[in-house]
Design an enzyme around this catalytic site. Structure first.
Site, PDB file in Angstrom:
ATOM      1  CG  ASP A  67      22.790  21.918  34.375  1.00 40.20           C
ATOM      2  OD1 ASP A  67      22.027  22.585  33.643  1.00 40.20           O
ATOM      3  OD2 ASP A  67      22.578  21.777  35.593  1.00 40.20           O
ATOM      4  CG  HIS A 101      12.967  26.952  36.977  1.00 41.05           C
ATOM      5  ND1 HIS A 101      12.392  27.993  37.669  1.00 41.05           N
ATOM      6  CD2 HIS A 101      12.633  25.819  37.651  1.00 41.05           C
ATOM      7  CE1 HIS A 101      11.751  27.526  38.732  1.00 41.05           C
ATOM      8  NE2 HIS A 101      11.875  26.209  38.733  1.00 41.05           N
TER       9      HIS A 101
END
Length: 307
Positions: A9, A236
């Site tokens: 995404d 992350h």
């Protein structure tokens, strides 16, 4: 040669993960598939197309899900900025995504690679769940799936849930039940790579043709993390990509893991059965630690590829 597909995404940390994979030796990115998450599907796809053109990455790019399987479509937050890449502006490309759907591209590439394809997911698992529902033989055709998502500790979008999983918990539960070879690089592991300001400046002050873009991305990303009460910077998705490409630098342990889909309070929580006497089938390799020193070295080497 490690052959991977990236499902993303494409926000800021996703972009760093793609840069890391593209710069890694002996890695072939067979395709990049996009989904909703940090921003809209159209924005995430545009980000991938522009980034791939900028760095000369020639690979298949296909759009997938614009919304979750069942739950209401989440309203994109502003953590990654309006377009998903913060204040950064990338040159616009004329390159277009394929007409083939993401789940079909995943199946085609998995068939082609005959068990040698690793799938790295950096967003909600909607595309993967859709692929598994459509192609029942697909889970066993993949070498492994490395998921940036979930946690065995506290969440980030709620006390219990991590963002990627919370966006589509039903998709996560389908993937967890698929009997695929799953590695979960969740918040409990990626947090171990949190960079201090000095470490961040050391890595990303290198002069590359991406310098201004990275600076503008991290202006937004750093501010968002700071406003959340965090110190330093956690990239992350890049940490999860590192775990996928350098498994010798991570510590994993296999547990039975499920995803809560019903509870309003805990929806999206990934629950690991860590009991020593548990008789539940161990279905997920949970990343418990990532070698931060090795991660920093990989980021440092990555930037050398973009001078």
């Amino acid at each position: 040669m490690e052959k991977i597909i990236i499902d993303t995404d494409a926000g800021i940390d996703d972009s760093i993960a793609i840069l890391l994979a593209n710069a890694a030796p002996n890695v072939k990115i067979c395709a990049i598939t996009t989904c909703f998450g940090t921003t809209t599907l159209e924005n995430t796809t545009t980000n991938v197309l522009n980034l791939s053109s900028l760095i000369g990455l020639k690979t298949r790019i296909a759009k997938g899900a614009a919304s979750p399987l069942i739950k209401e479509n989440p309203i994109p937050g502003n953590f990654h900025g309006e377009t998903g890449i913060g204040l950064a502006k990338m040159p616009e490309t004329e390159k277009k995504a394929e007409n083939t759907y993401a789940w079909d591209v995943l199946y085609e590439e998995a068939k082609k690679e005959k068990g040698n394809l690793t799938l790295v997911t950096l967003g909600p698992l909607t595309n993967i769940a859709t692929a598994f529902l459509k192609y029942e033989d697909l889970p066993k055709m993949l070498k492994k799936i490395v998921i940036m998502g979930g946690t065995v500790e506290e969440g980030n979008v709620s006390a219990y849930a991590e963002a990627n999983i919370a966006h589509d918990p039903h998709a996560c539960e389908i993937v967890f039940r698929s009997k695929a070879n799953i590695v979960m690089a969740g918040l409990n592991a990626t947090e171990k790579t949190r960079l201090t300001e000095a470490e961040r400046n050391y890595i990303f002050s290198k002069h590359t043709y991406l310098w201004r873009i990275l600076r503008d991305m991290f202006t937004t990303y750093g501010l968002s993390q700071s406003m959340s009460g965090e110190e330093g910077l956690v990239i992350h998705d890049a940490a999860a990509m590192f775990a996928a490409l350098y498994p010798q630098s991570v510590v994993c342990k296999k547990f039975h893991v499920v995803c809560e889909t019903a509870s309003c309070i805990m929806q999206g929580r990934t629950i690991a059965d860590m009991r020593l006497h548990s008789e539940e089938e161990k279905n997920v390799d949970v990343v418990l630690n990532i070698d931060k020193k090795a991660f920093i070295e990989a980021l440092d080497n990555m930037l050398d590829a973009y001078k």
